[in-house]
Design an enzyme around this catalytic site. Structure first.
Site, PDB file in Angstrom:
ATOM      1  N   GLU A   1     -63.775  35.166 -27.054  1.00 22.88           N
ATOM      2  CA  GLU A   1     -63.138  36.444 -26.735  1.00 22.88           C
ATOM      3  C   GLU A   1     -63.001  36.683 -25.227  1.00 22.88           C
ATOM      4  O   GLU A   1     -61.985  37.208 -24.780  1.00 22.88           O
ATOM      5  CB  GLU A   1     -63.921  37.600 -27.378  1.00 22.88           C
ATOM      6  CG  GLU A   1     -63.840  37.577 -28.889  1.00 22.88           C
ATOM      7  CD  GLU A   1     -64.582  38.734 -29.546  1.00 22.88           C
ATOM      8  OE1 GLU A   1     -64.149  39.876 -29.404  1.00 22.88           O
ATOM      9  OE2 GLU A   1     -65.624  38.485 -30.188  1.00 22.88           O
TER      10      GLU A   1
ATOM     11  N   HIS B   1     -77.694  16.156 -39.665  1.00 22.76           N
ATOM     12  CA  HIS B   1     -77.400  15.610 -40.994  1.00 22.76           C
ATOM     13  C   HIS B   1     -75.902  15.523 -41.269  1.00 22.76           C
ATOM     14  O   HIS B   1     -75.501  15.261 -42.390  1.00 22.76           O
ATOM     15  CB  HIS B   1     -78.101  16.455 -42.061  1.00 22.76           C
ATOM     16  CG  HIS B   1     -79.589  16.427 -41.912  1.00 22.76           C
ATOM     17  ND1 HIS B   1     -80.389  15.480 -42.505  1.00 22.76           N
ATOM     18  CD2 HIS B   1     -80.420  17.195 -41.162  1.00 22.76           C
ATOM     19  CE1 HIS B   1     -81.648  15.682 -42.158  1.00 22.76           C
ATOM     20  NE2 HIS B   1     -81.696  16.713 -41.339  1.00 22.76           N
TER      21      HIS B   1
ATOM     22  N   LYS C   1     -55.554  43.600 -36.568  1.00 19.85           N
ATOM     23  CA  LYS C   1     -56.043  44.817 -37.242  1.00 19.85           C
ATOM     24  C   LYS C   1     -54.865  45.758 -37.526  1.00 19.85           C
ATOM     25  O   LYS C   1     -54.766  46.353 -38.592  1.00 19.85           O
ATOM     26  CB  LYS C   1     -57.075  45.536 -36.365  1.00 19.85           C
ATOM     27  CG  LYS C   1     -58.436  44.865 -36.342  1.00 19.85           C
ATOM     28  CD  LYS C   1     -59.447  45.684 -35.541  1.00 19.85           C
ATOM     29  CE  LYS C   1     -60.817  45.026 -35.557  1.00 19.85           C
ATOM     30  NZ  LYS C   1     -61.842  45.741 -34.806  1.00 19.85           N
TER      31      LYS C   1
HETATM   32  C1  F6R Z   1     -64.253  43.267 -29.817  1.00 16.73           C
HETATM   33  C2  F6R Z   1     -65.106  42.472 -30.706  1.00 16.73           C
HETATM   34  C3  F6R Z   1     -64.742  42.373 -32.152  1.00 16.73           C
HETATM   35  C4  F6R Z   1     -65.157  43.645 -32.918  1.00 16.73           C
HETATM   36  C5  F6R Z   1     -64.776  43.518 -34.405  1.00 16.73           C
HETATM   37  C6  F6R Z   1     -65.267  44.692 -35.248  1.00 16.73           C
HETATM   38  O1  F6R Z   1     -64.901  43.418 -28.581  1.00 16.73           O
HETATM   39  O2  F6R Z   1     -66.048  41.899 -30.269  1.00 16.73           O
HETATM   40  O3  F6R Z   1     -65.383  41.243 -32.671  1.00 16.73           O
HETATM   41  O4  F6R Z   1     -66.541  43.856 -32.806  1.00 16.73           O
HETATM   42  O5  F6R Z   1     -63.389  43.418 -34.525  1.00 16.73           O
HETATM   43  O6  F6R Z   1     -64.942  45.926 -34.689  1.00 16.73           O
HETATM   44  P1  F6R Z   1     -66.077  47.042 -34.551  1.00 16.73           P
HETATM   45  O7  F6R Z   1     -67.166  46.413 -33.741  1.00 16.73           O
HETATM   46  O8  F6R Z   1     -65.434  48.192 -33.860  1.00 16.73           O
HETATM   47  O9  F6R Z   1     -66.520  47.356 -35.960  1.00 16.73           O
END
Ligand code: F6R
Length: 317
Positions: free
Chosen positions: A200, A216, A310
């Site tokens: 990320e 393994h 998302k």
């Molecule tokens: C963004 C990140 C992502 C979010 C994931 C879930 O910085 O690290 O991995 O953590 O998309 O979102 P949240 O944490 O808001 O439930």
């Protein structure tokens, strides 16, 4: 982690002997860390990274920690709905969003963490809140006290030597796919966190594996005909509680792989408590990912691919 927010209501802990953490990405990995820390308290913590709840929760009725920094992640909200339907004891951890709204309406215990951060940058807050919840439920008594030492170790590393260590490691990892090796126990979730931070923050492919399992299967892949391993750099993570057997495995594994890979680095945990040791290794990984982002000229904060996906999931609904 310092001054982490308090619980809104007491945790209902009657007859609860195990926990389930539901969360994704930077919020879910707090559950992986909690699970390893809970091992030291003789408590089982399972982690669920998906929709709904695993079926075993019907019979075992764990304390459920719902962890979502935004409070808006669809998988975690679906777990929240299932938790409410099942009437399980719950603590919600978020900076706001629909999750805290639901917690307020349902009268659940909740912890509001500091808003305005990227979820993965709020990891210390999320883990600190999960530790507090487990402590308050009587499942990890006294664990909150370790947060203070962990914060000190992290501060010291930031001020003294952490960045130059990270810069050296980033130089070895640059222009390579990164494999992060931990071992069963404390360093396994840390290896996962390194991998996700490299993905990320530095926008680079990486994977993680643990000893003894990787001996393994994975070591065979290094000897492939096209020498693909020459594009890979390996970092191994070590803790003082690593057994002599695991230390020997690390040495032998390194002998097997080092001729096939481009670069090998090592990082050792600092601090006294398990939490401090895990977070010291975590911080080095975080700093390496930021150093690498600088070398690649990319913005470590931007995660458009995640946000975009998302958004598309919501639109298709
Ligand atoms: C963004 C990140 C992502 C979010 C994931 C879930 O910085 O690290 O991995 O953590 O998309 O979102 P949240 O944490 O808001 O439930």
């Amino acid at each position: 982690m310092r001054g982490a927010a308090e619980l809104t209501a007491p945790v209902v802990s009657t007859d609860v002997s195990e926990m389930l953490v539901c969360g994704m990405g930077g919020s879910g990995i707090a559950g992986d860390y909690l699970a390893r820390l809970a091992d030291g308290h003789g408590v089982r913590v399972a982690v669920h990274k998906g929709y709904g709840l695993p079926p075993w929760t019907e019979r075992c009725r764990p304390l459920v920690i719902l962890s979502s920094y935004s409070g808006a992640t669809e998988e975690t909200l679906s777990a929240a709905e299932a938790v409410e339907g099942a009437g399980l004891p719950v603590v919600a951890i978020a900076s706001g969003g629909p999750l805290l709204e639901r917690a307020g309406a349902a009268g659940w215990a909740s912890i509001r963490v500091q808003p305005g951060l990227q979820p993965r940058a709020a990891f210390g807050w999320l883990l600190g809140a999960a530790v507090r919840a487990a402590d308050a439920a009587g499942l990890m008594s006294g664990a909150s006290a370790d947060l203070v030492e962990a914060a000190d170790v992290v501060d010291r590393l930031l001020e003294d030597g952490g960045w130059s260590l990270a810069a050296d490691l980033a130089e070895g990892l640059e222009h390579r796919i990164v494999a992060v090796y931990g071992s069963t126990g404390l360093t396994a979730p840390v290896a996962n966190r390194w991998k996700t931070q490299l993905n990320e923050n530095a926008k680079t492919p990486a994977w993680w594996s643990v000893l003894p399992e990787l001996d393994h299967n994975e070591i065979v892949g290094w000897s492939g005909p096209d020498h693909l391993g020459r594009n890979v750099a390996v970092v191994s993570l070590h803790d003082r509680d690593e057994s002599e057997t695991i230390a020997r495995r690390f040495r032998l594994t390194r002998q097997v792989t080092s001729t096939d890979v481009a670069w090998v680095g090592t990082v050792r945990a600092q601090g006294s408590s398990a939490l401090a040791r895990m977070l010291s290794l975590t911080l080095v990984g975080d700093m390496v990912s930021v150093e690498l982002a600088a070398r690649y000229g990319v913005d470590p904060m931007e995660v458009e691919a995640i946000d975009d996906l998302k958004r598309k999931m919501r639109e298709d609904d």
